[in-house]
Design a protein around this motif. Structure first.
Motif, PDB file in Angstrom:
ATOM      1  N   THR A 182     -11.021  -3.794  -5.127  1.00  0.00           N
ATOM      2  CA  THR A 182     -10.892  -2.376  -5.423  1.00  0.00           C
ATOM      3  C   THR A 182     -10.777  -1.594  -4.129  1.00  0.00           C
ATOM      4  O   THR A 182     -11.149  -2.091  -3.057  1.00  0.00           O
ATOM      5  N   THR A 183     -10.241  -0.396  -4.216  1.00  0.00           N
ATOM      6  CA  THR A 183     -10.140   0.501  -3.064  1.00  0.00           C
ATOM      7  C   THR A 183     -10.873   1.786  -3.408  1.00  0.00           C
ATOM      8  O   THR A 183     -10.545   2.455  -4.396  1.00  0.00           O
ATOM      9  N   THR A 184     -11.888   2.127  -2.635  1.00  0.00           N
ATOM     10  CA  THR A 184     -12.661   3.330  -2.887  1.00  0.00           C
ATOM     11  C   THR A 184     -11.943   4.544  -2.316  1.00  0.00           C
ATOM     12  O   THR A 184     -10.984   4.423  -1.550  1.00  0.00           O
ATOM     13  N   GLU A 185     -12.410   5.738  -2.702  1.00  0.00           N
ATOM     14  CA  GLU A 185     -11.663   6.943  -2.366  1.00  0.00           C
ATOM     15  C   GLU A 185     -11.641   7.227  -0.872  1.00  0.00           C
ATOM     16  O   GLU A 185     -10.829   8.036  -0.418  1.00  0.00           O
ATOM     17  N   ASP A 186     -12.490   6.569  -0.099  1.00  0.00           N
ATOM     18  CA  ASP A 186     -12.430   6.721   1.356  1.00  0.00           C
ATOM     19  C   ASP A 186     -11.361   5.838   1.983  1.00  0.00           C
ATOM     20  O   ASP A 186     -11.220   5.796   3.214  1.00  0.00           O
ATOM     21  N   GLY A 187     -10.603   5.105   1.151  1.00  0.00           N
ATOM     22  CA  GLY A 187      -9.524   4.271   1.638  1.00  0.00           C
ATOM     23  C   GLY A 187      -9.929   2.858   2.014  1.00  0.00           C
ATOM     24  O   GLY A 187      -9.074   2.046   2.393  1.00  0.00           O
ATOM     25  N   ILE A 188     -11.214   2.529   1.914  1.00  0.00           N
ATOM     26  CA  ILE A 188     -11.671   1.177   2.253  1.00  0.00           C
ATOM     27  C   ILE A 188     -11.381   0.240   1.085  1.00  0.00           C
ATOM     28  O   ILE A 188     -11.690   0.548  -0.073  1.00  0.00           O
ATOM     29  N   ARG A 189     -10.798  -0.911   1.412  1.00  0.00           N
ATOM     30  CA  ARG A 189     -10.503  -1.928   0.404  1.00  0.00           C
ATOM     31  C   ARG A 189     -11.628  -2.961   0.381  1.00  0.00           C
ATOM     32  O   ARG A 189     -12.060  -3.446   1.423  1.00  0.00           O
ATOM     33  N   HIS A 190     -12.093  -3.307  -0.809  1.00  0.00           N
ATOM     34  CA  HIS A 190     -13.229  -4.208  -0.983  1.00  0.00           C
ATOM     35  C   HIS A 190     -12.797  -5.424  -1.803  1.00  0.00           C
ATOM     36  O   HIS A 190     -12.102  -5.281  -2.815  1.00  0.00           O
ATOM     37  N   ARG A 191     -13.242  -6.606  -1.371  1.00  0.00           N
ATOM     38  CA  ARG A 191     -13.023  -7.824  -2.161  1.00  0.00           C
ATOM     39  C   ARG A 191     -14.305  -8.652  -2.138  1.00  0.00           C
ATOM     40  O   ARG A 191     -15.074  -8.621  -1.172  1.00  0.00           O
ATOM     41  N   LEU A 192     -14.505  -9.425  -3.222  1.00  0.00           N
ATOM     42  CA  LEU A 192     -15.732 -10.203  -3.374  1.00  0.00           C
ATOM     43  C   LEU A 192     -15.400 -11.579  -3.936  1.00  0.00           C
ATOM     44  O   LEU A 192     -14.591 -11.701  -4.864  1.00  0.00           O
TER      45      LEU A 192
END
Length: 429
Positions: A182-192
């Motif tokens: 997912t990509t949060t509104e601050d532009g950081i992309r997260h993967r798990l």
């Protein structure tokens, strides 16, 4: 002993797999909409309201519950957590795992391991703090964790593993498809990703047992973990705490400052008093230029930028005699020269006489948010230049803690992607 890879006492770091409590994607609007920054980074009340309205199941309702009367906040969080599990909004993963967590912020890549870390007494120096804590936030977090029986957001810890097996397993794991992205509104992309293979988990455990770690973010939650562990009568799930462990030999953290907002001190009054101890200069009315001036001045000595009156003002060249008189002498010279030390000892305590309480001093990580918040309140924002990471590590090795809220390491893990229940099904394997 150091955090550079030599053997740590007490068996070093012990990271255990656990069954993560995670959002069920089909039951929420989006994974990004239910995440939040860590509880102490959320700007209140504006940022909290924004998160609460982003999705009815945003994790901020757990980590910063609102209730009337205030004493009911923690029970409300516990009730909300229980209801979300009953409704299938949150569910336990089927098997215990260690989790590889990746964040991409522009060109900055960070990867680490999320697990349940065995808590160790401070004297064993397996986990090194670098900042002091305040009793109020520790008491609040303890009440919240007791009520919810959960670790709702991971701490950020750093260690230096280099070419060890744990790092190789992390790199191998990210070749597979992730559990979530997912990509949060601050532009950081997260993967798990989940690591469930017993041999891989054993290799990580053995590797980490030779290391100690630095608390990069989450000192109050670490102190809370230790307090809650001490309350138990024997072995229990409270012997472990949820952490994100990042190998900074592979993925260096960023170090940023944490700014102060003094809601009850107008800028004009702050400047008038500060002239007794600092050189004061007006700066151009633009934040980037003000921060550039702060960086230049901080290279020469202690310096701060004041804002809140739609302008910026540089404080530098503190009076050496007054500084020597007010800064404690029972700490190393590197500690005595810290901007946070001089700010609290000289400016806040001596010059401005600002009481040390949340109604008088607020801590805000984002620079623009700090300036805007001070302007809304008619108060003063004190902008600080980041301390060098090497100074943080050296003081931690000496067992010397920095003034609280001296640093902001990141990027910080997003709250809401991985929770840990302390009920029987969520305990470490």
């Amino acid at each position: 002993m150091s955090i550079s890879g030599s053997a740590a006492p007490g068996g070093g770091l012990r990271l255990a797999p656990f069954r993560a409590l995670r959002y069920v994607p089909e039951r929420v609007g989006s994974l990004a909409a239910v995440t939040s920054p860590p509880y102490d980074v959320v700007v209140r009340p504006e940022g909290q309201r924004h998160l609460e309205t982003a999705d009815p199941h945003n994790v901020v309702r757990l980590i910063l519950p609102s209730a009337e009367p205030p004493d009911g906040r923690h029970l409300k969080a516990a009730s909300t957590l229980s209801q979300w599990q009953k409704d299938g909004v949150l569910a336990l993963d089927p098997s215990p795992a260690l989790y590889v967590y990746e964040q991409r912020d522009g060109g900055h890549l960070q990867r680490g391991l999320i697990g349940a870390l065995r808590l160790t007494p401070p004297e064993e120096r397996v986990v090194l703090p670098h900042e002091d804590v305040m009793p109020g936030p520790v008491a609040d977090r303890a009440a919240l964790m007791r009520a919810t029986a959960a670790n709702l957001e991971p701490l950020l810890l750093s260690y230096r593993g280099g070419e060890g097996p744990a790092g190789r397993i992390v790199e191998h794991t990210v070749q597979d498809a992730p559990l979530l992205a997912t990509t949060t509104e601050d532009g950081i992309r997260h993967r798990l990703w989940a690591i469930t293979d017993d041999d891989a988990i054993a290799a990580v455990r053995d590797d980490l047992s030779h290391h100690q770690a630095l608390i990069a973010d989450g000192h109050h939650r670490w102190a809370t973990y230790l307090r809650l562990q001490a309350e138990q009568n024997g072995p229990s799930p409270w012997d472990y705490g949820l952490v994100l462990l990042v190998d900074t030999a592979r993925y260096p953290l960023r170090v940023r400052a944490i700014h102060r907002v003094l809601p009850q001190l107008p800028v004009a009054q702050a400047l008038e008093a500060a002239r007794k101890a600092f050189r004061v200069r007006e700066l151009p009315h633009a934040l980037p230029q003000a921060l550039a001036a702060l960086e230049d001045a901080a290279a020469e000595g202690n310096a701060f930028v004041l804002s809140g009156d739609n302008g910026f003002h540089l404080l530098d060249r503190p009076d050496p005699d007054l500084t020597a008189l007010t800064v404690p002498h029972d700490r190393p010279e590197a500690w005595r020269r810290l901007d946070a030390t001089v700010l609290h000892s000289l400016l806040l305590d001596r010059v401005w006489e600002v009481p040390d309480g949340p109604e008088h001093i607020q801590y805000i990580h984002d620079t623009e948010a700090a300036v805007a918040h001070a302007e809304r309140l008619g108060g003063t924002a004190v902008l600080i230049h980041p301390v060098r990471e090497s100074v943080v590590h050296e003081l931690a090795r000496q067992g010397v803690t920095m003034p609280r809220k001296s640093t902001s390491f990141g990027p910080k893990p997003a709250s809401g992607l991985v929770l840990r229940s302390l009920e029987p099904d969520g305990t470490p394997a």
